[in-house]
Design an enzyme around this catalytic site. Structure first.
Site, PDB file in Angstrom:
ATOM      1  N   HIS A 172       0.923  -1.237   0.068  1.00 30.92           N
ATOM      2  CA  HIS A 172       0.491  -0.379  -0.021  1.00 30.92           C
ATOM      3  C   HIS A 172       0.584   0.886   0.117  1.00 30.92           C
ATOM      4  CE1 HIS A 172      -3.685   2.372   0.160  1.00 30.92           C
ATOM      5  NE2 HIS A 172      -4.454   1.194   0.898  1.00 30.92           N
ATOM      6  N   ASP A 407     -13.209  -4.289 -18.081  1.00 36.98           N
ATOM      7  CA  ASP A 407     -13.764  -5.383 -19.214  1.00 36.98           C
ATOM      8  C   ASP A 407     -12.373  -5.445 -19.842  1.00 36.98           C
ATOM      9  OD1 ASP A 407     -14.422  -6.827 -20.617  1.00 36.98           O
ATOM     10  OD2 ASP A 407     -15.946  -5.450 -21.499  1.00 36.98           O
TER      11      ASP A 407
END
Length: 466
Positions: A172, A407
């Site tokens: 992170h 996608d």
């Protein structure tokens, strides 16, 4: 319930930006990055439906995925680089070395786990997702004591005739959820545009790295986090063990259920301002979770004035008082922590959702109206108060990130899981995958507590039906 059978590794390759496209670069950590040195890794899994065989997957899908990842890393190069941790007192930093650094990209096949079980919303052992989640290797330590660790690894697993999982583990320290989502959407868009479909896709804007030096520490905030990091034995604390005896499940709130909550809030509250979907659904979830934990706790608090704390994060991009604003496409961490506090008697009372909603609204309003840089030196003390409290709760993800708006040429994800909620008492929030403007809530608890949470949520939803 899916069985704990690891997938078979087909190959591991190392993906880097195209040669010569990114100069060797060193990036200093800002005071937004430094807190994550001692906190768990970021872990996520995306599920996509895929009906073809492994041979088709390796021939038709993987080459494009690799090539587009290489080009994506040209712009998001810290994810192909390393986190460098010199001996004290030199501060850690991010580094990319052209021709040397790369991202480990593993391809695997699973035949022993049911894809539909794995992506199901129903309760499952948290360990099943770790089979499709890559492991970030431990730091390499040089003779001079310099620790070096990759910032990201990716594992793509095929379930022949059923689906594909794309698992991601990263530190992170390199970037927050906004940065990670930006990276994934760019990779997704580029992969789809290279798939031969007769569509014109607009790529997301490029990330910006150069403004990192603009982010000035307002009061030795980073120094305090570094001191804590060094005292906790450095790099050993940027990983975590998988908890035992814990299950996870996904709960959905429909648009109608959220609207019912909003209507109830408007009727009950003196605050007539519109309330957001995120705030009211978070308030409802927080109350339900604390009711679950208090009822199941072996150590009951008797004092009605006990405070429960929720940590939220506010994106500081475009909200810092610099001569030039930090752009939305800034690559890195740029989140301010805000601690929401509510008395036990109020949170667990009949109007607990109202109290929680008002408290969250007030905290966000206070943060957005204040000079965030001036308040930054006090963030650490607030977070320590949250850590030391009973049942500290935090939020991972946000519906506005659009995690399902991806996608790779296979259609949008049929499921997404934020895996690291299993540590630190986090609750995952995503937009509903069906595009109905509802929300999905990911929870990880012991099985008995997860069942109790489900009953409390079901009862609470009925309470607010119109």
């Amino acid at each position: 319930m899916a069985h704990l059978q690891p997938p078979i590794i087909i190959e591991t390759t190392h993906i880097s930006p195209p040669n010569g496209t990114v100069p060797s670069t060193t990036l200093p950590l800002t005071f937004f990055d430094a807190p994550w040195l001692t906190l768990p890794l970021a872990e996520s899994v995306f599920f996509f439906s895929y009906q073809n065989s492994t041979d088709c997957f390796l021939k038709d899908f993987i080459p494009n995925l690799k090539q587009s990842l290489s080009v994506t890393l040209q712009h998001f190069f810290p994810y192909a680089g390393k986190l460098i941790i010199p001996p004290r007192p030199e501060p850690p930093y991010l580094c990319y070395n052209d021709g040397k650094d790369s991202l480990a990209f593993t391809v695997a096949e699973s035949s022993g786990i049911d894809f539909n079980d794995l992506k199901a919303d129903s309760a499952k052992d948290i360990r099943v997702l770790h089979g499709v989640l890559p492991k970030l290797p431990p730091p390499h330590v040089s003779p001079k004591g310099i620790q070096t660790r990759p910032t990201m690894v990716i594992l793509v697993t095929i379930f022949p005739g059923a689906g594909i999982c794309i698992g991601n583990t990263s530190t992170h320290v390199a970037g927050d959820g906004v940065t990670f989502t930006h990276f994934m959407k760019y990779w997704m868009s580029l992969t789809k545009s290279n798939s031969g479909e007769r569509t014109t896709l607009l790529l997301p804007p490029l990330p910006i790295h150069g403004c990192r030096n603009m982010i000035k520490d307002p009061g030795e905030v980073a120094a305090g986090h570094l001191e804590r990091f060094w005292s906790q034995n450095s790099g050993k604390n940027i990983s975590h063990a998988t908890p035992k005896n814990m299950d996870r499940a996904t709960f959905k709130m429909s648009r109608q259920q959220i609207d019912n909550l909003k209507h109830w809030f408007t009727e009950q509250s003196e605050n007539q301002s519109p309330v957001s979907t995120f705030v009211v659904s978070l308030a409802f979830t927080w109350v339900s979770l604390i009711k679950t934990l208090v009822e199941e706790s072996e150590i009951e608090a008797k004092e009605e004035d006990e405070d429960f704390h929720l940590m939220i994060n506010v994106d500081c991009r475009n909200r810092l008082n610099y001569a030039e604003p930090i752009p939305q496409t800034y690559f890195g961490n740029c989140m301010a922590p805000g601690i929401v506090s509510v008395k036990r008697r109020d949170l667990l009372g009949d109007r607990g959702v109202l109290a929680a909603t008002n408290a969250i609204i007030a905290r966000i309003k206070d943060m957005l109206s204040s000079d965030l840089l001036k308040t930054a030196p006090g963030w650490g003390q607030e977070v320590r108060k949250w850590v030391m409290s009973r049942f500290p709760t935090s939020v991972a993800g946000a519906p506005k990130l659009g995690m399902y708006d991806m996608d790779f040429g296979l259609g949008k994800p049929c499921k997404m899981e934020i895996v690291h909620i299993e540590t630190g008492g986090s609750v995952a929030f995503l937009e509903s995958r069906d595009g109905s403007n509802g929300v999905e809530i990911g929870i990880a608890l012991e099985m008995k507590k997860l069942d109790a949470f489900a009953m409390i949520v079901q009862h609470g939803i009925k309470k607010f039906e119109m």
